[in-house]
Design an enzyme around this catalytic site. Structure first.
Site, short mmCIF file in Angstrom:
data_model
loop_
_atom_site.label_atom_id
_atom_site.label_comp_id
_atom_site.label_asym_id
_atom_site.label_seq_id
_atom_site.Cartn_x
_atom_site.Cartn_y
_atom_site.Cartn_z
N TRP A 156 31.73 19.93 64.27
CA TRP A 156 30.67 20.61 65.03
C TRP A 156 30.31 19.81 66.27
CZ3 TRP A 156 26.45 22.44 61.01
CH2 TRP A 156 27.02 23.44 60.20
N LYS A 195 32.27 25.15 67.00
CA LYS A 195 33.14 24.64 65.94
C LYS A 195 34.50 24.34 66.55
CE LYS A 195 30.69 27.25 62.48
NZ LYS A 195 30.15 28.47 63.12
N GLU A 204 7.67 31.49 63.03
CA GLU A 204 7.50 31.49 61.56
C GLU A 204 6.73 30.27 61.05
OE1 GLU A 204 10.17 32.28 63.25
OE2 GLU A 204 11.39 33.81 62.26
N THR A 252 8.89 37.77 66.41
CA THR A 252 9.91 36.85 66.91
C THR A 252 10.64 37.54 68.06
OG1 THR A 252 11.53 37.73 65.37
CG2 THR A 252 10.27 35.84 64.62
P1 ADP Z 1 9.38 31.03 69.82
O1 ADP Z 1 9.88 30.21 70.96
O2 ADP Z 1 8.61 32.22 70.15
O3 ADP Z 1 8.81 30.17 68.74
P2 ADP Z 1 11.38 31.52 68.03
O4 ADP Z 1 10.46 31.44 66.91
O5 ADP Z 1 12.42 32.56 68.05
O6 ADP Z 1 10.62 31.72 69.34
O7 ADP Z 1 12.03 30.13 68.35
C1 ADP Z 1 12.08 29.09 67.47
C2 ADP Z 1 13.31 28.30 67.77
O8 ADP Z 1 13.19 27.61 69.02
C3 ADP Z 1 13.55 27.20 66.79
O9 ADP Z 1 14.11 27.70 65.61
C4 ADP Z 1 14.47 26.30 67.58
O10 ADP Z 1 15.78 26.79 67.57
C5 ADP Z 1 13.94 26.41 68.98
N1 ADP Z 1 13.06 25.27 69.28
C6 ADP Z 1 11.72 25.24 69.28
N2 ADP Z 1 11.28 24.01 69.63
C7 ADP Z 1 12.38 23.25 69.85
C8 ADP Z 1 12.60 21.89 70.24
N3 ADP Z 1 11.61 21.04 70.51
N4 ADP Z 1 13.87 21.47 70.33
C9 ADP Z 1 14.92 22.29 70.08
N5 ADP Z 1 14.77 23.58 69.73
C10 ADP Z 1 13.53 24.06 69.62
#
Ligand code: ADP
Length: 550
Positions: free
Chosen positions: A448, A443, A334, A186
Protein backbone atom coordinates in the site's frame (compact mmCIF):
# COMPACT_ATOMS: atom_id res chain seq x y z
CA UNK A 1 -25.94 0.90 45.55
CA UNK A 2 -26.79 3.99 43.50
CA UNK A 3 -24.92 7.24 43.88
CA UNK A 4 -26.77 10.12 45.41
CA UNK A 5 -25.89 12.90 43.03
CA UNK A 6 -28.29 15.00 40.98
CA UNK A 7 -29.25 13.65 37.59
CA UNK A 8 -29.80 16.91 35.78
CA UNK A 9 -29.98 16.23 32.06
CA UNK A 10 -27.24 17.43 29.68
CA UNK A 11 -29.21 19.79 27.45
CA UNK A 12 -28.20 22.30 24.79
CA UNK A 13 -30.50 24.91 26.35
CA UNK A 14 -28.39 24.79 29.53
CA UNK A 15 -25.33 25.87 27.54
CA UNK A 16 -27.12 29.00 26.37
CA UNK A 17 -28.54 29.72 29.82
CA UNK A 18 -25.05 29.44 31.25
CA UNK A 19 -23.57 31.79 28.63
CA UNK A 20 -26.39 34.29 29.14
CA UNK A 21 -25.92 34.22 32.92
CA UNK A 22 -22.13 34.24 33.17
CA UNK A 23 -20.91 35.65 29.85
CA UNK A 24 -23.82 37.88 28.84
CA UNK A 25 -21.65 40.71 27.47
CA UNK A 26 -19.25 38.56 25.47
CA UNK A 27 -19.52 39.54 21.83
CA UNK A 28 -20.86 37.61 18.87
CA UNK A 29 -19.71 39.37 15.70
CA UNK A 30 -21.63 38.39 12.59
CA UNK A 31 -20.81 39.32 8.99
CA UNK A 32 -24.13 38.57 7.38
CA UNK A 33 -22.88 39.59 3.94
CA UNK A 34 -20.02 41.61 2.47
CA UNK A 35 -21.41 44.91 3.79
CA UNK A 36 -23.44 44.07 6.91
CA UNK A 37 -21.84 43.40 10.28
CA UNK A 38 -24.13 42.75 13.26
CA UNK A 39 -22.57 42.87 16.71
CA UNK A 40 -24.48 41.08 19.45
CA UNK A 41 -23.68 39.18 22.66
CA UNK A 42 -24.43 35.85 24.31
CA UNK A 43 -27.13 37.71 26.29
CA UNK A 44 -28.77 38.85 23.05
CA UNK A 45 -28.48 35.41 21.45
CA UNK A 46 -30.33 34.02 24.46
CA UNK A 47 -33.16 36.57 24.35
CA UNK A 48 -33.59 36.31 20.57
CA UNK A 49 -33.47 32.48 20.68
CA UNK A 50 -36.33 32.55 23.20
CA UNK A 51 -38.43 34.81 20.98
CA UNK A 52 -37.62 32.58 18.02
CA UNK A 53 -38.63 29.42 19.89
CA UNK A 54 -41.98 31.00 20.77
CA UNK A 55 -42.50 32.07 17.17
CA UNK A 56 -41.57 28.64 15.78
CA UNK A 57 -43.97 27.02 18.22
CA UNK A 58 -46.61 29.42 16.91
CA UNK A 59 -45.87 28.17 13.40
CA UNK A 60 -46.63 24.65 14.58
CA UNK A 61 -43.08 23.34 14.99
CA UNK A 62 -43.57 20.47 17.44
CA UNK A 63 -41.01 18.45 19.45
CA UNK A 64 -39.08 16.19 17.07
CA UNK A 65 -39.94 18.22 13.96
CA UNK A 66 -37.03 18.87 11.62
CA UNK A 67 -36.08 22.45 10.77
CA UNK A 68 -33.57 22.81 7.95
CA UNK A 69 -31.03 25.57 7.44
CA UNK A 70 -29.22 26.60 4.27
CA UNK A 71 -27.03 29.23 5.85
CA UNK A 72 -23.55 30.58 6.41
CA UNK A 73 -22.01 31.36 9.79
CA UNK A 74 -24.07 34.26 11.12
CA UNK A 75 -25.79 35.30 14.37
CA UNK A 76 -29.14 34.15 12.94
CA UNK A 77 -27.81 30.67 12.26
CA UNK A 78 -26.47 30.60 15.83
CA UNK A 79 -29.89 31.63 17.20
CA UNK A 80 -31.49 28.81 15.20
CA UNK A 81 -28.97 26.34 16.65
CA UNK A 82 -30.21 27.13 20.14
CA UNK A 83 -33.89 27.86 19.53
CA UNK A 84 -34.64 24.76 17.45
CA UNK A 85 -32.71 22.21 19.55
CA UNK A 86 -33.62 23.92 22.82
CA UNK A 87 -37.37 23.61 22.15
CA UNK A 88 -37.00 19.88 21.42
CA UNK A 89 -37.09 20.08 17.63
CA UNK A 90 -34.20 18.94 15.40
CA UNK A 91 -31.93 21.38 13.61
CA UNK A 92 -30.96 20.00 10.22
CA UNK A 93 -27.98 21.92 8.84
CA UNK A 94 -27.81 21.36 5.08
CA UNK A 95 -24.62 21.83 3.09
CA UNK A 96 -25.60 24.30 0.35
CA UNK A 97 -22.60 23.28 -1.75
CA UNK A 98 -24.20 19.91 -2.52
CA UNK A 99 -25.88 19.48 -5.89
CA UNK A 100 -29.51 20.72 -5.92
CA UNK A 101 -30.77 17.13 -6.48
CA UNK A 102 -28.87 15.98 -3.37
CA UNK A 103 -30.28 18.90 -1.38
CA UNK A 104 -33.83 18.01 -2.41
CA UNK A 105 -33.13 14.35 -1.56
CA UNK A 106 -31.80 15.26 1.90
CA UNK A 107 -34.65 17.66 2.73
CA UNK A 108 -37.19 15.00 1.76
CA UNK A 109 -35.35 12.18 3.48
CA UNK A 110 -35.27 14.16 6.72
CA UNK A 111 -38.89 15.27 6.13
CA UNK A 112 -37.97 18.86 7.00
CA UNK A 113 -41.05 20.94 7.79
CA UNK A 114 -39.43 24.35 7.80
CA UNK A 115 -36.60 25.52 5.54
CA UNK A 116 -34.60 28.57 6.69
CA UNK A 117 -32.26 30.15 4.18
CA UNK A 118 -29.78 33.00 3.71
CA UNK A 119 -30.63 35.42 0.91
CA UNK A 120 -27.73 34.15 -1.19
CA UNK A 121 -29.46 30.77 -1.34
CA UNK A 122 -32.83 32.13 -2.51
CA UNK A 123 -32.20 30.95 -6.12
CA UNK A 124 -31.32 27.49 -4.81
CA UNK A 125 -34.50 27.37 -2.71
CA UNK A 126 -36.55 28.50 -5.71
CA UNK A 127 -34.96 25.70 -7.75
CA UNK A 128 -35.66 22.85 -5.30
CA UNK A 129 -38.89 24.04 -3.63
CA UNK A 130 -41.29 22.31 -6.00
CA UNK A 131 -39.58 18.93 -5.33
CA UNK A 132 -40.01 19.18 -1.55
CA UNK A 133 -42.57 16.84 -0.07
CA UNK A 134 -42.77 18.00 3.55
CA UNK A 135 -41.96 21.74 3.67
CA UNK A 136 -44.77 23.71 5.31
CA UNK A 137 -42.96 27.04 5.58
CA UNK A 138 -39.87 28.84 4.30
CA UNK A 139 -38.05 31.41 6.43
CA UNK A 140 -35.79 34.02 4.80
CA UNK A 141 -32.99 34.93 7.23
CA UNK A 142 -33.21 38.70 6.79
CA UNK A 143 -35.10 41.83 7.86
CA UNK A 144 -38.38 42.82 6.20
CA UNK A 145 -36.86 45.33 3.79
CA UNK A 146 -34.58 42.63 2.31
CA UNK A 147 -37.30 40.01 1.71
CA UNK A 148 -36.84 38.27 -1.65
CA UNK A 149 -39.68 37.95 -4.15
CA UNK A 150 -40.06 34.19 -4.50
CA UNK A 151 -42.86 32.05 -5.76
CA UNK A 152 -42.87 29.11 -3.32
CA UNK A 153 -45.35 26.27 -2.69
CA UNK A 154 -45.60 27.16 1.05
CA UNK A 155 -45.65 30.47 2.98
CA UNK A 156 -42.48 32.58 2.93
CA UNK A 157 -41.83 34.22 6.31
CA UNK A 158 -39.40 36.95 7.33
CA UNK A 159 -37.01 35.87 10.13
CA UNK A 160 -36.83 39.28 11.80
CA UNK A 161 -40.64 39.52 11.78
CA UNK A 162 -40.74 36.19 13.61
CA UNK A 163 -38.32 37.45 16.25
CA UNK A 164 -40.22 40.72 16.65
CA UNK A 165 -43.50 38.84 17.00
CA UNK A 166 -42.26 36.13 19.39
CA UNK A 167 -43.06 36.40 23.11
CA UNK A 168 -40.08 37.39 25.25
CA UNK A 169 -39.72 34.40 27.56
CA UNK A 170 -39.52 30.77 26.62
CA UNK A 171 -39.15 28.10 29.27
CA UNK A 172 -36.81 25.56 27.72
CA UNK A 173 -38.39 22.13 28.23
CA UNK A 174 -36.72 19.58 30.54
CA UNK A 175 -36.08 17.07 27.77
CA UNK A 176 -34.64 13.60 28.11
CA UNK A 177 -30.94 14.18 27.36
CA UNK A 178 -31.01 11.47 24.67
CA UNK A 179 -33.54 13.49 22.65
CA UNK A 180 -32.36 14.19 19.09
CA UNK A 181 -30.97 17.72 18.78
CA UNK A 182 -29.46 18.10 15.32
CA UNK A 183 -29.03 16.25 12.07
CA UNK A 184 -26.18 16.41 9.60
CA UNK A 185 -25.75 14.36 6.42
CA UNK A 186 -22.42 12.95 5.29
CA UNK A 187 -21.09 14.31 2.03
CA UNK A 188 -22.21 11.28 0.03
CA UNK A 189 -19.30 11.05 -2.38
CA UNK A 190 -20.32 7.42 -2.83
CA UNK A 191 -24.06 6.75 -2.87
CA UNK A 192 -26.69 8.91 -1.23
CA UNK A 193 -25.81 11.05 1.79
CA UNK A 194 -26.61 9.46 5.19
CA UNK A 195 -28.00 11.33 8.18
CA UNK A 196 -26.19 11.43 11.52
CA UNK A 197 -28.61 12.32 14.32
CA UNK A 198 -26.92 13.91 17.34
CA UNK A 199 -28.47 14.06 20.78
CA UNK A 200 -28.38 16.72 23.51
CA UNK A 201 -26.23 14.40 25.60
CA UNK A 202 -23.71 13.63 22.82
CA UNK A 203 -23.46 17.33 21.97
CA UNK A 204 -22.84 18.52 25.53
CA UNK A 205 -20.30 15.77 26.26
CA UNK A 206 -18.50 16.66 23.02
CA UNK A 207 -18.29 20.31 24.18
CA UNK A 208 -16.16 19.40 27.15
CA UNK A 209 -13.57 18.00 24.77
CA UNK A 210 -13.39 21.26 22.87
CA UNK A 211 -12.91 23.13 26.16
CA UNK A 212 -10.41 20.72 27.76
CA UNK A 213 -6.77 21.80 27.82
CA UNK A 214 -5.66 18.64 26.02
CA UNK A 215 -8.68 18.91 23.75
CA UNK A 216 -8.93 22.15 21.77
CA UNK A 217 -8.36 24.21 24.90
CA UNK A 218 -11.17 26.66 24.10
CA UNK A 219 -11.75 29.18 26.89
CA UNK A 220 -13.27 32.49 27.94
CA UNK A 221 -9.92 34.07 26.99
CA UNK A 222 -10.51 33.27 23.33
CA UNK A 223 -11.84 35.27 20.45
CA UNK A 224 -12.70 32.61 17.86
CA UNK A 225 -12.83 33.07 14.11
CA UNK A 226 -15.17 30.31 13.00
CA UNK A 227 -13.88 29.57 9.48
CA UNK A 228 -15.49 26.12 9.43
CA UNK A 229 -19.10 26.35 8.22
CA UNK A 230 -21.96 25.76 10.62
CA UNK A 231 -23.34 23.24 8.10
CA UNK A 232 -20.17 21.16 8.41
CA UNK A 233 -20.65 18.81 11.40
CA UNK A 234 -22.04 21.58 13.62
CA UNK A 235 -18.93 23.70 12.92
CA UNK A 236 -16.97 21.05 14.81
CA UNK A 237 -19.08 21.71 17.92
CA UNK A 238 -17.71 25.22 18.50
CA UNK A 239 -21.06 27.09 18.53
CA UNK A 240 -21.97 24.96 21.59
CA UNK A 241 -18.52 24.85 23.21
CA UNK A 242 -18.14 28.63 22.93
CA UNK A 243 -21.30 29.01 25.05
CA UNK A 244 -19.97 26.49 27.57
CA UNK A 245 -16.79 28.49 28.17
CA UNK A 246 -17.98 31.98 27.21
CA UNK A 247 -15.66 32.52 24.23
CA UNK A 248 -16.21 35.39 21.80
CA UNK A 249 -17.37 34.21 18.37
CA UNK A 250 -16.57 35.88 15.08
CA UNK A 251 -18.84 34.58 12.31
CA UNK A 252 -17.52 35.39 8.83
CA UNK A 253 -20.67 34.82 6.73
CA UNK A 254 -20.16 33.80 3.10
CA UNK A 255 -16.69 35.26 2.49
CA UNK A 256 -13.96 32.81 3.51
CA UNK A 257 -11.32 34.42 1.29
CA UNK A 258 -7.81 34.91 2.64
CA UNK A 259 -8.02 38.70 2.85
CA UNK A 260 -11.32 38.72 4.72
CA UNK A 261 -10.16 36.08 7.20
CA UNK A 262 -6.97 38.03 7.87
CA UNK A 263 -8.90 41.28 8.41
CA UNK A 264 -11.33 39.63 10.81
CA UNK A 265 -8.54 38.00 12.79
CA UNK A 266 -6.78 41.35 13.06
CA UNK A 267 -9.81 43.53 13.80
CA UNK A 268 -11.47 41.15 16.27
CA UNK A 269 -8.19 40.25 18.01
CA UNK A 270 -8.76 36.55 17.32
CA UNK A 271 -6.67 34.08 19.30
CA UNK A 272 -8.18 30.91 17.91
CA UNK A 273 -9.50 29.72 14.57
CA UNK A 274 -10.63 26.56 12.83
CA UNK A 275 -10.90 25.48 9.22
CA UNK A 276 -10.22 22.87 6.57
CA UNK A 277 -6.83 22.90 4.75
CA UNK A 278 -8.20 24.50 1.56
CA UNK A 279 -9.35 27.54 3.57
CA UNK A 280 -5.83 27.95 4.96
CA UNK A 281 -4.22 27.52 1.55
CA UNK A 282 -6.30 30.55 0.46
CA UNK A 283 -5.40 32.39 3.66
CA UNK A 284 -1.67 32.01 3.03
CA UNK A 285 -1.98 33.05 -0.62
CA UNK A 286 -2.91 36.42 0.88
CA UNK A 287 -0.97 36.47 4.16
CA UNK A 288 2.38 35.49 2.66
CA UNK A 289 2.39 38.58 0.48
CA UNK A 290 2.00 40.94 3.46
CA UNK A 291 5.02 42.56 5.04
CA UNK A 292 6.04 41.30 8.49
CA UNK A 293 4.72 44.44 10.18
CA UNK A 294 1.22 43.87 8.81
CA UNK A 295 1.36 40.23 9.89
CA UNK A 296 2.49 41.21 13.37
CA UNK A 297 -0.95 42.76 13.95
CA UNK A 298 -2.45 39.29 14.55
CA UNK A 299 -2.51 37.74 18.01
CA UNK A 300 -3.48 34.30 16.76
CA UNK A 301 -2.34 31.53 19.13
CA UNK A 302 -3.97 28.27 18.00
CA UNK A 303 -5.49 27.06 14.74
CA UNK A 304 -7.43 23.82 14.42
CA UNK A 305 -7.01 22.12 11.05
CA UNK A 306 -9.11 19.09 10.18
CA UNK A 307 -11.53 17.61 7.67
CA UNK A 308 -8.55 16.53 5.53
CA UNK A 309 -4.92 15.96 6.44
CA UNK A 310 -3.14 19.18 7.43
CA UNK A 311 -0.18 19.54 5.05
CA UNK A 312 3.05 20.16 6.95
CA UNK A 313 3.51 23.36 4.93
CA UNK A 314 0.42 24.85 6.65
CA UNK A 315 1.70 23.84 10.08
CA UNK A 316 5.09 25.42 9.38
CA UNK A 317 3.66 28.64 7.95
CA UNK A 318 1.39 29.26 10.92
CA UNK A 319 4.38 28.83 13.22
CA UNK A 320 6.88 30.87 11.19
CA UNK A 321 4.61 33.72 10.10
CA UNK A 322 2.39 34.08 13.18
CA UNK A 323 3.88 32.01 16.00
CA UNK A 324 0.56 30.10 16.02
CA UNK A 325 0.31 26.43 16.94
CA UNK A 326 -1.63 24.14 14.61
CA UNK A 327 -3.76 21.58 16.38
CA UNK A 328 -4.55 18.87 13.87
CA UNK A 329 -7.81 17.07 14.64
CA UNK A 330 -9.28 14.02 12.98
CA UNK A 331 -12.93 13.12 12.96
CA UNK A 332 -15.96 12.65 10.79
CA UNK A 333 -19.63 13.56 10.68
CA UNK A 334 -20.20 10.22 12.43
CA UNK A 335 -17.98 11.25 15.37
CA UNK A 336 -19.52 14.70 16.08
CA UNK A 337 -16.62 15.23 14.84
CA UNK A 338 -13.82 15.45 17.47
CA UNK A 339 -12.13 12.06 17.89
CA UNK A 340 -8.34 12.50 17.93
CA UNK A 341 -6.53 15.75 18.69
CA UNK A 342 -2.89 16.68 18.12
CA UNK A 343 -1.47 18.08 21.33
CA UNK A 344 2.03 17.49 22.66
CA UNK A 345 3.21 15.28 25.51
CA UNK A 346 5.79 16.06 28.23
CA UNK A 347 8.33 14.03 26.28
CA UNK A 348 8.18 16.60 23.48
CA UNK A 349 9.36 19.39 25.78
CA UNK A 350 12.28 21.16 24.11
CA UNK A 351 12.32 19.09 20.89
CA UNK A 352 13.51 20.78 17.72
CA UNK A 353 10.78 22.59 15.77
CA UNK A 354 11.33 20.34 12.81
CA UNK A 355 10.56 17.27 14.92
CA UNK A 356 7.59 18.99 16.50
CA UNK A 357 6.12 19.68 13.06
CA UNK A 358 6.39 15.94 12.42
CA UNK A 359 4.27 15.25 15.51
CA UNK A 360 1.73 17.91 14.50
CA UNK A 361 1.48 16.44 11.00
CA UNK A 362 -0.09 13.34 12.54
CA UNK A 363 -3.79 13.32 13.38
CA UNK A 364 -3.40 13.41 17.15
CA UNK A 365 -4.16 11.13 20.07
CA UNK A 366 -7.41 9.72 21.38
CA UNK A 367 -9.31 11.96 23.76
CA UNK A 368 -11.34 10.60 26.64
CA UNK A 369 -14.73 9.61 25.28
CA UNK A 370 -13.52 8.14 22.00
CA UNK A 371 -11.77 4.77 21.95
CA UNK A 372 -9.73 4.08 18.83
CA UNK A 373 -8.17 0.94 17.41
CA UNK A 374 -6.70 -0.32 14.14
CA UNK A 375 -7.65 -3.73 12.73
CA UNK A 376 -5.99 -5.80 10.00
CA UNK A 377 -7.88 -7.34 7.07
CA UNK A 378 -8.66 -10.45 9.17
CA UNK A 379 -10.24 -8.31 11.87
CA UNK A 380 -7.35 -8.69 14.35
CA UNK A 381 -6.63 -5.65 16.50
CA UNK A 382 -3.13 -4.29 15.86
CA UNK A 383 -1.06 -3.06 18.80
CA UNK A 384 -0.02 0.62 18.99
CA UNK A 385 3.40 1.00 17.42
CA UNK A 386 2.70 -1.60 14.73
CA UNK A 387 3.91 -0.20 11.42
CA UNK A 388 1.21 -1.96 9.39
CA UNK A 389 -1.73 0.28 8.54
CA UNK A 390 -5.21 -1.12 8.97
CA UNK A 391 -8.80 0.00 9.30
CA UNK A 392 -9.46 2.56 12.02
CA UNK A 393 -12.48 1.85 14.23
CA UNK A 394 -13.95 4.04 16.96
CA UNK A 395 -16.54 3.86 19.72
CA UNK A 396 -17.84 6.26 22.32
CA UNK A 397 -20.82 8.33 23.49
CA UNK A 398 -20.59 10.86 20.63
CA UNK A 399 -19.96 8.27 17.89
CA UNK A 400 -22.84 7.26 15.60
CA UNK A 401 -24.68 4.02 16.32
CA UNK A 402 -26.98 4.03 13.26
CA UNK A 403 -27.84 6.41 10.45
CA UNK A 404 -31.09 8.36 10.43
CA UNK A 405 -33.93 5.98 9.72
CA UNK A 406 -32.06 2.82 10.81
CA UNK A 407 -32.44 0.76 13.98
CA UNK A 408 -30.03 1.77 16.82
CA UNK A 409 -26.74 -0.15 16.58
CA UNK A 410 -27.06 -0.95 12.85
CA UNK A 411 -23.62 0.44 12.03
CA UNK A 412 -21.74 -1.28 14.86
CA UNK A 413 -19.94 -4.62 15.01
CA UNK A 414 -20.39 -7.11 17.84
CA UNK A 415 -17.93 -5.20 20.07
CA UNK A 416 -19.67 -1.89 19.44
CA UNK A 417 -17.01 -0.52 17.06
CA UNK A 418 -17.89 1.79 14.20
CA UNK A 419 -15.69 1.22 11.12
CA UNK A 420 -14.52 4.60 9.84
CA UNK A 421 -13.38 3.59 6.34
CA UNK A 422 -10.05 5.29 7.09
CA UNK A 423 -6.75 3.46 6.87
CA UNK A 424 -4.41 4.39 9.71
CA UNK A 425 -1.62 3.40 12.00
CA UNK A 426 -1.17 4.33 15.62
CA UNK A 427 2.41 5.03 16.70
CA UNK A 428 4.01 3.98 19.95
CA UNK A 429 3.01 7.30 21.57
CA UNK A 430 -0.60 6.81 20.54
CA UNK A 431 -0.63 9.35 17.69
CA UNK A 432 -2.85 8.34 14.81
CA UNK A 433 -1.62 8.70 11.28
CA UNK A 434 -4.33 8.52 8.64
CA UNK A 435 -2.72 7.18 5.48
CA UNK A 436 -5.81 7.05 3.26
CA UNK A 437 -9.52 6.51 2.89
CA UNK A 438 -9.76 2.77 2.29
CA UNK A 439 -11.21 3.40 -1.17
CA UNK A 440 -8.31 5.75 -2.07
CA UNK A 441 -5.44 3.47 -1.08
CA UNK A 442 -2.96 2.82 -3.90
CA UNK A 443 -2.20 -0.86 -4.20
CA UNK A 444 1.12 -1.31 -5.92
CA UNK A 445 2.45 -4.85 -6.31
CA UNK A 446 0.65 -6.02 -3.17
CA UNK A 447 1.93 -3.11 -1.04
CA UNK A 448 0.00 0.00 0.00
CA UNK A 449 1.14 3.50 -0.83
CA UNK A 450 -0.25 6.43 1.15
CA UNK A 451 -1.60 9.09 -1.16
CA UNK A 452 -1.99 11.55 1.73
CA UNK A 453 1.72 11.44 2.59
CA UNK A 454 2.79 12.19 -0.97
CA UNK A 455 0.19 14.96 -1.36
CA UNK A 456 1.33 16.68 1.81
CA UNK A 457 4.96 16.61 0.75
CA UNK A 458 4.16 17.89 -2.73
CA UNK A 459 2.22 20.85 -1.28
CA UNK A 460 5.43 21.72 0.58
CA UNK A 461 7.09 22.61 -2.76
CA UNK A 462 7.08 26.41 -3.01
CA UNK A 463 5.63 26.35 -6.54
CA UNK A 464 2.76 23.98 -5.74
CA UNK A 465 -0.67 25.26 -4.74
CA UNK A 466 -2.50 21.94 -4.43
CA UNK A 467 -1.76 18.29 -5.15
CA UNK A 468 -3.62 15.00 -5.42
CA UNK A 469 -2.29 11.49 -5.81
CA UNK A 470 -4.33 8.65 -7.25
CA UNK A 471 -3.53 5.11 -8.28
CA UNK A 472 -3.28 4.88 -12.08
CA UNK A 473 -3.46 1.54 -13.88
CA UNK A 474 -0.13 -0.22 -14.39
CA UNK A 475 0.06 -3.57 -16.18
CA UNK A 476 2.89 -4.90 -14.02
CA UNK A 477 2.23 -3.29 -10.60
CA UNK A 478 -1.58 -3.12 -10.80
CA UNK A 479 -1.49 0.54 -9.72
CA UNK A 480 1.21 3.19 -9.51
CA UNK A 481 0.93 6.70 -8.05
CA UNK A 482 0.07 9.55 -10.42
CA UNK A 483 0.68 13.01 -8.96
CA UNK A 484 -1.72 15.70 -10.17
CA UNK A 485 -0.57 19.23 -9.40
CA UNK A 486 -2.09 22.71 -9.48
CA UNK A 487 0.89 25.11 -9.67
CA UNK A 488 0.90 28.48 -7.94
CA UNK A 489 -0.42 31.28 -10.11
CA UNK A 490 2.03 32.62 -12.69
CA UNK A 491 4.91 30.21 -11.98
CA UNK A 492 6.66 27.78 -14.31
CA UNK A 493 7.32 24.37 -12.83
CA UNK A 494 8.24 20.98 -14.27
CA UNK A 495 7.46 17.44 -13.21
CA UNK A 496 11.19 16.78 -12.79
CA UNK A 497 11.51 19.64 -10.29
CA UNK A 498 8.72 18.22 -8.17
CA UNK A 499 10.01 14.66 -8.31
CA UNK A 500 13.49 15.92 -7.36
CA UNK A 501 11.92 17.65 -4.35
CA UNK A 502 10.23 14.40 -3.27
CA UNK A 503 13.35 12.30 -3.96
CA UNK A 504 14.87 12.11 -0.48
CA UNK A 505 11.62 12.54 1.37
CA UNK A 506 9.78 9.35 0.46
CA UNK A 507 10.64 5.71 -0.16
CA UNK A 508 11.83 5.03 -3.71
CA UNK A 509 8.91 2.77 -4.57
CA UNK A 510 6.44 5.46 -3.46
CA UNK A 511 7.77 7.94 -6.04
CA UNK A 512 4.98 8.93 -8.45
CA UNK A 513 5.50 7.50 -11.91
CA UNK A 514 4.36 10.76 -13.47
CA UNK A 515 3.40 14.35 -12.60
CA UNK A 516 0.61 15.99 -14.55
CA UNK A 517 -0.49 19.61 -14.25
CA UNK A 518 -4.08 20.89 -14.10
CA UNK A 519 -5.68 24.30 -13.48
CA UNK A 520 -7.83 23.08 -10.62
CA UNK A 521 -8.76 19.96 -8.69
CA UNK A 522 -12.32 18.79 -8.00
CA UNK A 523 -13.52 19.08 -4.38
CA UNK A 524 -16.39 17.65 -2.37
CA UNK A 525 -18.94 19.91 -0.71
CA UNK A 526 -16.77 19.93 2.43
CA UNK A 527 -13.57 20.89 0.63
CA UNK A 528 -11.98 17.44 0.33
CA UNK A 529 -10.30 16.25 -2.85
CA UNK A 530 -12.90 14.47 -4.93
CA UNK A 531 -10.82 11.43 -5.85
CA UNK A 532 -13.67 9.50 -7.46
CA UNK A 533 -13.88 12.23 -10.09
CA UNK A 534 -10.10 12.26 -10.57
CA UNK A 535 -9.98 8.49 -10.93
CA UNK A 536 -12.73 8.70 -13.52
CA UNK A 537 -10.88 11.49 -15.34
CA UNK A 538 -7.64 9.49 -15.46
CA UNK A 539 -9.21 6.06 -15.90
CA UNK A 540 -7.65 5.49 -19.31
CA UNK A 541 -4.47 7.40 -18.55
CA UNK A 542 -1.36 5.58 -19.68
CA UNK A 543 1.67 5.98 -17.42
CA UNK A 544 4.99 6.51 -19.26
CA UNK A 545 6.51 3.78 -17.06
CA UNK A 546 3.99 1.21 -18.27
CA UNK A 547 5.88 0.09 -21.32
CA UNK A 548 4.10 -3.27 -21.43
CA UNK A 549 0.60 -1.76 -21.74
CA UNK A 550 -0.99 -2.40 -25.10
P1 ADP B 1 -16.84 15.86 7.05
O1 ADP B 1 -15.62 16.52 6.52
O2 ADP B 1 -18.11 16.52 6.82
O3 ADP B 1 -16.62 15.35 8.44
P2 ADP B 1 -16.88 13.22 6.35
O4 ADP B 1 -17.50 12.85 7.61
O5 ADP B 1 -17.33 12.59 5.10
O6 ADP B 1 -17.03 14.71 6.10
O7 ADP B 1 -15.31 13.15 6.43
C1 ADP B 1 -14.62 12.46 7.38
C2 ADP B 1 -13.34 12.01 6.76
O8 ADP B 1 -12.46 13.13 6.54
C3 ADP B 1 -12.54 11.12 7.65
O9 ADP B 1 -13.04 9.82 7.63
C4 ADP B 1 -11.16 11.26 7.05
O10 ADP B 1 -11.02 10.47 5.90
C5 ADP B 1 -11.12 12.70 6.63
N1 ADP B 1 -10.43 13.50 7.65
C6 ADP B 1 -10.96 14.29 8.60
N2 ADP B 1 -10.00 14.88 9.34
C7 ADP B 1 -8.81 14.45 8.84
C8 ADP B 1 -7.44 14.69 9.16
N3 ADP B 1 -7.06 15.52 10.13
N4 ADP B 1 -6.51 14.04 8.44
C9 ADP B 1 -6.84 13.19 7.44
N5 ADP B 1 -8.11 12.95 7.08
C10 ADP B 1 -9.09 13.56 7.76
Amino acid sequence: MQGLMQTKALLISTLLEHAATHHADVEIVSHVDMSTCVRSTWGTVSSRAQRLANALQGLGVAPGARVATLAWNTHRHLELYYAVSGMGAVLHTVNPRLFPEQIAYILNHAADEVVCFDLGFAPLVAQVASQLTSAKAFIALCPRDRMPALDLPAPLICYEDLIDGGAERFDWPALDENTASSLCYTSGTTGNPKGVLYSHRSTVLHCWTACATDGLGLSAQDSVLLAVPMFHVNAWGIPYAAAMCGAKLVLPGPDLGGERLFQLMRDERCTFSLGVPTVWLGFFQYAEKLDPEARAALRLERVVVGGSAAPRAIIEKFEHLFGAYVIQAWGMTETSPLATIGNLLPRHEGIALDQRFGVQARQGRAIFGVEIAVFDSEGRRLPAGDRTPGELKVRGPWVVSAYYGQQPGTELDAEGWFATGDVALIDADGYVQITDRSKDVIKSGGEWISSIDIENLAVGHPKVKEAAVIGAYHSKWQERPLLIVVPNEGVQVTGEEILAFLQDRIARWWMPDEVVFVDELPHTATGKLLKTRLREQFRTHRLPTDTAAG
